[in-house]
Design a protein around this motif. Structure first.
Motif, PDB file in Angstrom:
ATOM      1  N   ARG A  26       0.841  -1.303  -0.089  1.00 46.15           N
ATOM      2  CA  ARG A  26      -0.040  -0.073   0.146  1.00 46.15           C
ATOM      3  C   ARG A  26       0.884   1.077   0.080  1.00 46.15           C
ATOM      4  N   ALA A  27       2.031   1.311   0.523  1.00 50.93           N
ATOM      5  CA  ALA A  27       2.996   2.114   0.681  1.00 50.93           C
ATOM      6  C   ALA A  27       3.482   2.873  -0.877  1.00 50.93           C
ATOM      7  N   SER A  28       3.501   1.652  -1.659  1.00 51.79           N
ATOM      8  CA  SER A  28       4.084   1.920  -2.984  1.00 51.79           C
ATOM      9  C   SER A  28       2.871   2.311  -4.067  1.00 51.79           C
ATOM     10  N   ALA A  29       2.773   3.296  -4.466  1.00 47.58           N
ATOM     11  CA  ALA A  29       1.411   3.775  -5.258  1.00 47.58           C
ATOM     12  C   ALA A  29       1.631   3.021  -6.553  1.00 47.58           C
ATOM     13  N   GLY A  30       2.860   3.020  -7.148  1.00 47.00           N
ATOM     14  CA  GLY A  30       3.016   2.415  -8.469  1.00 47.00           C
ATOM     15  C   GLY A  30       3.168   0.983  -8.467  1.00 47.00           C
ATOM     16  N   GLY A  31       2.957   0.200  -7.240  1.00 44.87           N
ATOM     17  CA  GLY A  31       3.342  -1.019  -7.202  1.00 44.87           C
ATOM     18  C   GLY A  31       4.689  -1.513  -6.966  1.00 44.87           C
ATOM     19  N   CYS A  32       5.129  -2.842  -6.422  1.00 47.34           N
ATOM     20  CA  CYS A  32       6.421  -3.324  -6.119  1.00 47.34           C
ATOM     21  C   CYS A  32       6.418  -4.616  -6.323  1.00 47.34           C
ATOM     22  N   GLY A  33       7.654  -5.313  -6.533  1.00 53.17           N
ATOM     23  CA  GLY A  33       7.813  -6.539  -6.622  1.00 53.17           C
ATOM     24  C   GLY A  33       8.170  -7.350  -5.462  1.00 53.17           C
ATOM     25  N   VAL A  34       8.489  -8.609  -5.263  1.00 51.06           N
ATOM     26  CA  VAL A  34       8.746  -9.281  -4.226  1.00 51.06           C
ATOM     27  C   VAL A  34      10.152  -8.900  -3.666  1.00 51.06           C
ATOM     28  N   PRO A  35      11.216  -8.818  -4.412  1.00 49.64           N
ATOM     29  CA  PRO A  35      12.530  -8.200  -3.608  1.00 49.64           C
ATOM     30  C   PRO A  35      12.283  -7.117  -3.064  1.00 49.64           C
ATOM     31  N   GLU A  36      11.752  -6.063  -3.517  1.00 43.96           N
ATOM     32  CA  GLU A  36      11.399  -4.689  -2.756  1.00 43.96           C
ATOM     33  C   GLU A  36      10.502  -4.988  -1.600  1.00 43.96           C
ATOM     34  N   ILE A  37       9.424  -5.873  -1.474  1.00 49.08           N
ATOM     35  CA  ILE A  37       8.719  -5.831  -0.453  1.00 49.08           C
ATOM     36  C   ILE A  37       9.455  -6.684   0.686  1.00 49.08           C
ATOM     37  N   ALA A  38      10.398  -7.733   0.283  1.00 46.40           N
ATOM     38  CA  ALA A  38      11.434  -8.453   1.118  1.00 46.40           C
ATOM     39  C   ALA A  38      12.207  -7.491   1.794  1.00 46.40           C
ATOM     40  N   ARG A  39      12.732  -6.615   1.040  1.00 43.47           N
ATOM     41  CA  ARG A  39      13.682  -5.620   1.675  1.00 43.47           C
ATOM     42  C   ARG A  39      12.895  -4.648   2.565  1.00 43.47           C
ATOM     43  N   ARG A  40      11.750  -4.213   2.466  1.00 42.20           N
ATOM     44  CA  ARG A  40      10.847  -3.404   3.256  1.00 42.20           C
ATOM     45  C   ARG A  40      10.625  -4.171   4.645  1.00 42.20           C
ATOM     46  N   THR A  41      10.133  -5.427   4.405  1.00 40.22           N
ATOM     47  CA  THR A  41       9.647  -5.946   5.848  1.00 40.22           C
ATOM     48  C   THR A  41      10.811  -6.924   6.237  1.00 40.22           C
ATOM     49  N   GLU A  42      11.788  -7.039   5.698  1.00 41.17           N
ATOM     50  CA  GLU A  42      12.882  -7.823   6.294  1.00 41.17           C
ATOM     51  C   GLU A  42      12.462  -9.276   6.373  1.00 41.17           C
ATOM     52  N   LEU A  43      11.564  -9.801   5.282  1.00 39.57           N
ATOM     53  CA  LEU A  43      11.095 -11.001   5.507  1.00 39.57           C
ATOM     54  C   LEU A  43      11.648 -11.835   4.259  1.00 39.57           C
ATOM     55  N   HIS A  44      11.992 -13.095   4.530  1.00 42.33           N
ATOM     56  CA  HIS A  44      12.243 -13.907   3.031  1.00 42.33           C
ATOM     57  C   HIS A  44      11.464 -13.916   2.051  1.00 42.33           C
ATOM     58  N   PRO A  45      12.085 -13.824   1.029  1.00 37.92           N
ATOM     59  CA  PRO A  45      11.192 -13.492  -0.443  1.00 37.92           C
ATOM     60  C   PRO A  45      10.024 -14.722  -0.508  1.00 37.92           C
ATOM     61  N   SER A  46      10.323 -16.096  -0.106  1.00 34.68           N
ATOM     62  CA  SER A  46       9.514 -17.178  -0.102  1.00 34.68           C
ATOM     63  C   SER A  46       8.356 -16.844   0.780  1.00 34.68           C
ATOM     64  N   THR A  47       8.552 -16.234   1.948  1.00 39.07           N
ATOM     65  CA  THR A  47       7.568 -15.706   2.847  1.00 39.07           C
ATOM     66  C   THR A  47       6.722 -14.696   2.363  1.00 39.07           C
ATOM     67  N   VAL A  48       7.293 -13.808   1.474  1.00 45.14           N
ATOM     68  CA  VAL A  48       6.800 -12.706   0.936  1.00 45.14           C
ATOM     69  C   VAL A  48       5.746 -13.130   0.018  1.00 45.14           C
ATOM     70  N   ARG A  49       6.118 -14.200  -0.908  1.00 48.58           N
ATOM     71  CA  ARG A  49       5.249 -14.590  -1.724  1.00 48.58           C
ATOM     72  C   ARG A  49       4.067 -15.370  -1.511  1.00 48.58           C
ATOM     73  N   PHE A  50       4.407 -16.128  -0.203  1.00 52.44           N
ATOM     74  CA  PHE A  50       3.430 -16.791   0.408  1.00 52.44           C
ATOM     75  C   PHE A  50       2.002 -15.975   0.868  1.00 52.44           C
ATOM     76  N   HIS A  51       2.558 -14.877   1.435  1.00 53.43           N
ATOM     77  CA  HIS A  51       1.622 -13.751   1.984  1.00 53.43           C
ATOM     78  C   HIS A  51       0.684 -13.177   0.793  1.00 53.43           C
ATOM     79  N   LEU A  52       1.705 -12.970  -0.233  1.00 54.76           N
ATOM     80  CA  LEU A  52       1.085 -11.898  -1.356  1.00 54.76           C
ATOM     81  C   LEU A  52      -0.066 -13.108  -2.126  1.00 54.76           C
ATOM     82  N   ASP A  53      -0.038 -14.535  -2.159  1.00 54.21           N
ATOM     83  CA  ASP A  53      -0.666 -15.288  -2.542  1.00 54.21           C
ATOM     84  C   ASP A  53      -2.031 -15.050  -1.773  1.00 54.21           C
TER      85      ASP A  53
END
Length: 246
Positions: A26-53
């Motif tokens: 929600r903080a990214s008006a233009g959208g963002c990908g898994v790597p960027e979300i993982a960096r912002r949340t300090e979560l593993h990319p696989s965990t980020v993908r799980f939650h995004l699904d």
């Protein structure tokens, strides 16, 4: 079958992580990908993908393929879907709250205690534990922010008599007027649960429904018991906040 404490704790952790992922999108008006979300949340990319699904399944986010013209599988971009208009669904939620309030009154020998326990569980589940000790000021700011998200329009007041939080709006007002003991007890438990999860040196001693034409008042008090690092931190006590208003 009741959920074990370990399972409940794991579910609370997953819920907290999912909220972090949603907040990052929600903080990214233009959208963002898994790597960027993982960096912002300090979560593993696989965990980020799980939650995004899961968030996509729940209709909270949408994904689009980012066409870059480069060889290989194109990356996905996630954007947050518009937040539903809660006011438009007010009548349906009010009916549900009415049914639940009636159920508590019919099935519990102590409806107020049951409602406080339910509110406490709500507060614990929706609040992320702090990374370190939380002083009174930080805890109250977090509490006010949480109540604002729910729709209470809170305002902290510090006087020579103590510290209180004025609730200028109640999102459950119609139900509270008919079932004050249940609804206001849920509200009281909610605030206590939030502060408990924050390991705050302060709690809500009592809630006075419809204390004035301006709204309800939650009166705060220091948590009794052994001192913790947060409770011993200089300048973070209830007395300090109240004294500053004099």
């Amino acid at each position: 079958m009741s959920q074990s404490p370990a399972d409940a704790s794991a579910e609370q952790a997953r819920t907290a992580s999912r909220r972090r992922v949603l907040a990052a999108v929600r903080a990214s008006a233009g959208g963002c990908g898994v790597p960027e979300i993982a960096r912002r949340t300090e979560l593993h990319p696989s965990t980020v993908r799980f939650h995004l699904d899961r968030l996509e399944h729940d209709g909270l986010v949408s994904r689009q393929v980012r066409r870059s013209g480069e060889p290989g599988r194109p990356p996905l971009t996630y954007t947050a879907n518009p937040v539903p208009d809660a006011g438009r669904e007010h009548r349906e939620f009010a009916q549900l709250a009415e049914v639940l309030a009636q159920l508590v009154k019919r099935t519990s020998t102590d409806p107020a205690a049951a409602a406080i326990a339910a509110g406490r569980s709500w507060g614990l589940a929706r609040t992320q534990p702090p990374a370190g000790a939380t002083g009174t000021t930080g805890a109250l700011e977090a509490l006010v922010a949480a109540l604002g998200e729910i729709g209470f329009v809170p305002e902290m007041e510090a006087t020579e008599r103590g510290v209180s939080i004025l609730q200028r709006h109640c999102p459950f007002l119609e139900v509270a007027q008919n079932h004050q003991n249940v609804v206001c007890s849920v509200h009281l438990g909610l605030m206590r649960g939030i502060l408990e999860r924050l390991d705050a040196p302060v709690t809500v001693e009592r809630l006075v429904p419809f204390a004035s034409p301006a709204g309800c008042e939650a009166h705060l008090a220091a948590v009794p018991g052994p001192s913790s690092p947060a409770r011993g931190r200089r300048g973070t006590g209830i007395g300090t906040i109240a004294g500053s208003a004099q």
